[in-house]
Design a protein around this motif. Structure first.
Motif, PDB file in Angstrom:
ATOM      1  N   THR A  49      42.690 -31.642  24.783  1.00 35.01           N
ATOM      2  CA  THR A  49      43.345 -32.934  24.949  1.00 35.01           C
ATOM      3  C   THR A  49      43.242 -33.426  26.383  1.00 35.01           C
ATOM      4  O   THR A  49      43.004 -32.639  27.298  1.00 35.01           O
ATOM      5  N   ASN A  50      43.468 -34.705  26.539  1.00 35.02           N
ATOM      6  CA  ASN A  50      43.429 -35.345  27.853  1.00 35.02           C
ATOM      7  C   ASN A  50      44.727 -35.185  28.624  1.00 35.02           C
ATOM      8  O   ASN A  50      44.804 -35.561  29.777  1.00 35.02           O
ATOM      9  N   THR A  51      45.758 -34.617  28.023  1.00 35.27           N
ATOM     10  CA  THR A  51      47.087 -34.621  28.641  1.00 35.27           C
ATOM     11  C   THR A  51      47.277 -33.558  29.714  1.00 35.27           C
ATOM     12  O   THR A  51      48.325 -33.520  30.335  1.00 35.27           O
ATOM     13  N   ASP A  74      36.455 -44.584  21.873  1.00 30.88           N
ATOM     14  CA  ASP A  74      37.282 -45.140  22.943  1.00 30.88           C
ATOM     15  C   ASP A  74      36.677 -46.447  23.445  1.00 30.88           C
ATOM     16  O   ASP A  74      35.453 -46.598  23.476  1.00 30.88           O
ATOM     17  N   SER A 107      34.807 -37.449  24.664  1.00 34.55           N
ATOM     18  CA  SER A 107      35.146 -36.332  25.557  1.00 34.55           C
ATOM     19  C   SER A 107      36.577 -36.459  26.088  1.00 34.55           C
ATOM     20  O   SER A 107      37.189 -37.528  26.027  1.00 34.55           O
ATOM     21  N   ILE A 108      37.058 -35.383  26.655  1.00 35.30           N
ATOM     22  CA  ILE A 108      38.376 -35.385  27.290  1.00 35.30           C
ATOM     23  C   ILE A 108      38.412 -36.421  28.416  1.00 35.30           C
ATOM     24  O   ILE A 108      39.387 -37.147  28.578  1.00 35.30           O
ATOM     25  N   ASP A 109      37.338 -36.490  29.196  1.00 34.73           N
ATOM     26  CA  ASP A 109      37.279 -37.459  30.299  1.00 34.73           C
ATOM     27  C   ASP A 109      37.365 -38.892  29.786  1.00 34.73           C
ATOM     28  O   ASP A 109      38.069 -39.723  30.358  1.00 34.73           O
ATOM     29  N   SER A 110      36.651 -39.181  28.715  1.00 36.37           N
ATOM     30  CA  SER A 110      36.707 -40.523  28.124  1.00 36.37           C
ATOM     31  C   SER A 110      38.128 -40.830  27.653  1.00 36.37           C
ATOM     32  O   SER A 110      38.654 -41.919  27.892  1.00 36.37           O
ATOM     33  N   HIS A 111      38.757 -39.851  26.983  1.00 38.92           N
ATOM     34  CA  HIS A 111      40.137 -40.039  26.514  1.00 38.92           C
ATOM     35  C   HIS A 111      41.093 -40.297  27.679  1.00 38.92           C
ATOM     36  O   HIS A 111      41.975 -41.152  27.585  1.00 38.92           O
ATOM     37  N   ALA A 112      40.922 -39.549  28.757  1.00 42.19           N
ATOM     38  CA  ALA A 112      41.800 -39.727  29.920  1.00 42.19           C
ATOM     39  C   ALA A 112      41.658 -41.141  30.479  1.00 42.19           C
ATOM     40  O   ALA A 112      42.664 -41.804  30.782  1.00 42.19           O
ATOM     41  N   LYS A 113      40.440 -41.628  30.593  1.00 50.58           N
ATOM     42  CA  LYS A 113      40.206 -42.983  31.100  1.00 50.58           C
ATOM     43  C   LYS A 113      40.778 -44.024  30.139  1.00 50.58           C
ATOM     44  O   LYS A 113      41.365 -45.022  30.558  1.00 50.58           O
ATOM     45  N   CYS A 115      43.295 -43.617  27.967  1.00 51.58           N
ATOM     46  CA  CYS A 115      44.765 -43.587  28.062  1.00 51.58           C
ATOM     47  C   CYS A 115      45.251 -44.282  29.327  1.00 51.58           C
ATOM     48  O   CYS A 115      46.215 -45.049  29.285  1.00 51.58           O
TER      49      CYS A 115
END
Length: 185
Positions: A49-51, A74, A107-113, A115
């Motif tokens: 996860t991105n969290t 995303d 990816s996790i990085d894409s999810h983080a961006k 969010c």
């Protein structure tokens, strides 16, 4: 692959991600594989996860209702709208002791961006190989289909949504949550 076929495929993927597969192929939910059976244990999962917590598992939500929603990509218009609606209604989900969890092949990085860009306060899980999407009948070769599932506090699958309209979906899920929680399934 030549440049022309790459662009053609890219346009098709973007259109499906924005408008949903069901708008292009009626009955497409069957193409994602076999949906899990209602009133049976939901398929378990553990995904990054991105969290910042590393991974998230279905078991982490024991004792709570879960809205597990799959989406194609995303930053696409339909996926962004759907995520915004869930975020807009997050207080109503919290009042119902319900957690929202999004899943896509990004990816996790894409999810983080994503969010950060959209102010999302719920986890997005990176199903980069599609294993969990497949287990939920929500995989279309390279991305997750727009499907959602309601899982009860005991881990039992109680509702499935395969014909998702990103604009109204969060309200539809809230209505079904009310029905299920009132019925004390």
């Amino acid at each position: 692959m030549n440049k022309r076929s790459f662009l053609t495929n890219l346009i098709a993927i973007c259109a499906i991600a924005m408008f949903g597969w069901s708008n292009f192929a009626p009955g497409a939910h069957a193409m994602g594989g076999k949906l899990p059976t209602l009133n049976q244990s939901a398929p378990t999962f553990t995904l990054p996860t991105n969290t910042g917590s590393g991974t998230v598992s279905l078991a982490d939500y024991a004792g709570k209702w879960v809205v597990l929603y799959f989406y194609p990509k995303d930053f696409t218009s339909g996926c962004t709208l759907e995520a915004r609606r869930f975020q807009q209604d997050i207080a109503q989900y919290q009042q119902r002791q319900t957690e929202i969890v999004g899943v896509s092949a990004d990816s996790i990085d894409s999810h983080a961006k994503f969010c950060d860009s959209e102010g999302l306060k719920f986890p997005l899980l990176a199903d980069t190989n599609g294993a969990v999407s497949k287990a939920y009948g929500s995989w279309l070769g390279i991305f997750s289909m727009r499907h959602s599932f309601i899982i009860d506090p005991k881990g039992v699958l109680r509702a499935t949504f395969t014909d998702v309209n990103p604009t109204a979906h969060s309200k539809e899920v809230l209505t079904e949550l009310d029905r299920l929680q009132t019925a004390k399934v």
